[in-house]
Design an enzyme around this catalytic site. Structure first.
Site, short mmCIF file in Angstrom:
data_model
loop_
_atom_site.label_atom_id
_atom_site.label_comp_id
_atom_site.label_asym_id
_atom_site.label_seq_id
_atom_site.Cartn_x
_atom_site.Cartn_y
_atom_site.Cartn_z
N THR A 1 0.62 -1.28 0.03
CA THR A 1 0.20 -0.01 0.12
C THR A 1 0.92 1.14 0.08
O THR A 1 1.98 1.14 0.36
CB THR A 1 -0.94 0.07 1.35
OG1 THR A 1 -1.84 1.12 1.27
CG2 THR A 1 -0.07 0.01 2.51
N ASN B 1 -0.74 3.96 1.53
CA ASN B 1 -1.81 4.60 2.29
C ASN B 1 -0.97 4.32 3.71
O ASN B 1 -1.00 3.33 4.41
CB ASN B 1 -2.92 4.10 2.31
CG ASN B 1 -3.97 4.84 3.08
OD1 ASN B 1 -3.70 4.87 4.36
ND2 ASN B 1 -5.12 5.19 2.86
N LYS C 1 -3.52 2.79 6.56
CA LYS C 1 -3.51 1.54 6.35
C LYS C 1 -2.24 0.75 6.68
O LYS C 1 -2.36 -0.42 7.35
CB LYS C 1 -3.75 0.91 4.79
CG LYS C 1 -5.04 1.39 4.36
CD LYS C 1 -5.19 0.91 2.85
CE LYS C 1 -6.59 1.35 2.31
NZ LYS C 1 -6.52 1.03 0.97
N ASP D 1 -8.37 -2.67 0.03
CA ASP D 1 -9.02 -1.52 -0.72
C ASP D 1 -10.37 -1.09 0.08
O ASP D 1 -11.04 -1.87 0.46
CB ASP D 1 -9.71 -2.06 -2.13
CG ASP D 1 -10.00 -1.02 -3.26
OD1 ASP D 1 -8.97 -0.42 -3.49
OD2 ASP D 1 -11.01 -0.93 -3.56
N SER D 2 -10.56 0.27 0.23
CA SER D 2 -11.39 0.84 0.93
C SER D 2 -12.45 1.81 0.17
O SER D 2 -12.00 2.61 -0.57
CB SER D 2 -10.98 1.64 2.30
OG SER D 2 -10.12 0.71 3.06
#
Length: 134
Positions: free
Chosen positions: A11, A13, A16, A71-72
């Site tokens: 990721t 992010n 995360k 995945d959000s």
């Protein structure tokens, strides 16, 4: 003794990364976790499980190691489920303040967050979806 394989989480992010590190630390670490900063061009699809599966297959093709992705998506019901799959782009452009502004005159402010974790080791492709109502 059989050598331990690593599990890779991919990721870009930071949120995360921190969440997975915290969650993973609560378990016995028989399988080491390594977090990789890999950006993936995501397919545009309404099914976030499909997006997560395609993302993890793309990452696997790059590293050839068992890996995870998350995945959000965010569905704000009063905004006809916007931003949906465009959560990252929405946060990078209008931010939280912009979303709050869009909701200022809305009475109904419920939303749904969908997090889909996908795993792939070159053979087994699995996904697990968590749905949070707010």
């Amino acid at each position: 003794m059989i050598p331990m394989k690593k599990l890779y989480f991919c990721t870009t992010n930071l949120g995360k990364k921190k969440k997975l590190e915290k969650d993973f630390a609560a378990f016995d670490r028989r399988i080491p976790l390594e977090i990789l900063d890999i950006a993936v061009n995501e397919i545009q699809e309404l099914d976030n499980a499909l997006v997560a599966k395609e993302k993890v297959k793309t990452v696997f093709s790059q590293i050839q190691q068992p890996c995870l992705t998350i995945d959000s998506w965010l569905y704000i019901h009063a905004l006809r489920d916007f931003p949906g799959s465009y959560l990252k782009m929405t946060l990078e452009t209008i931010g939280i303040e912009g979303l709050v502004h869009l909701l200022k005159d809305k009475e109904q402010r419920t939303c749904e967050i969908r997090n889909c974790l996908a795993y792939y080791d070159g053979t087994s492709l699995q996904s697990f979806t968590e749905i949070l109502e707010w």
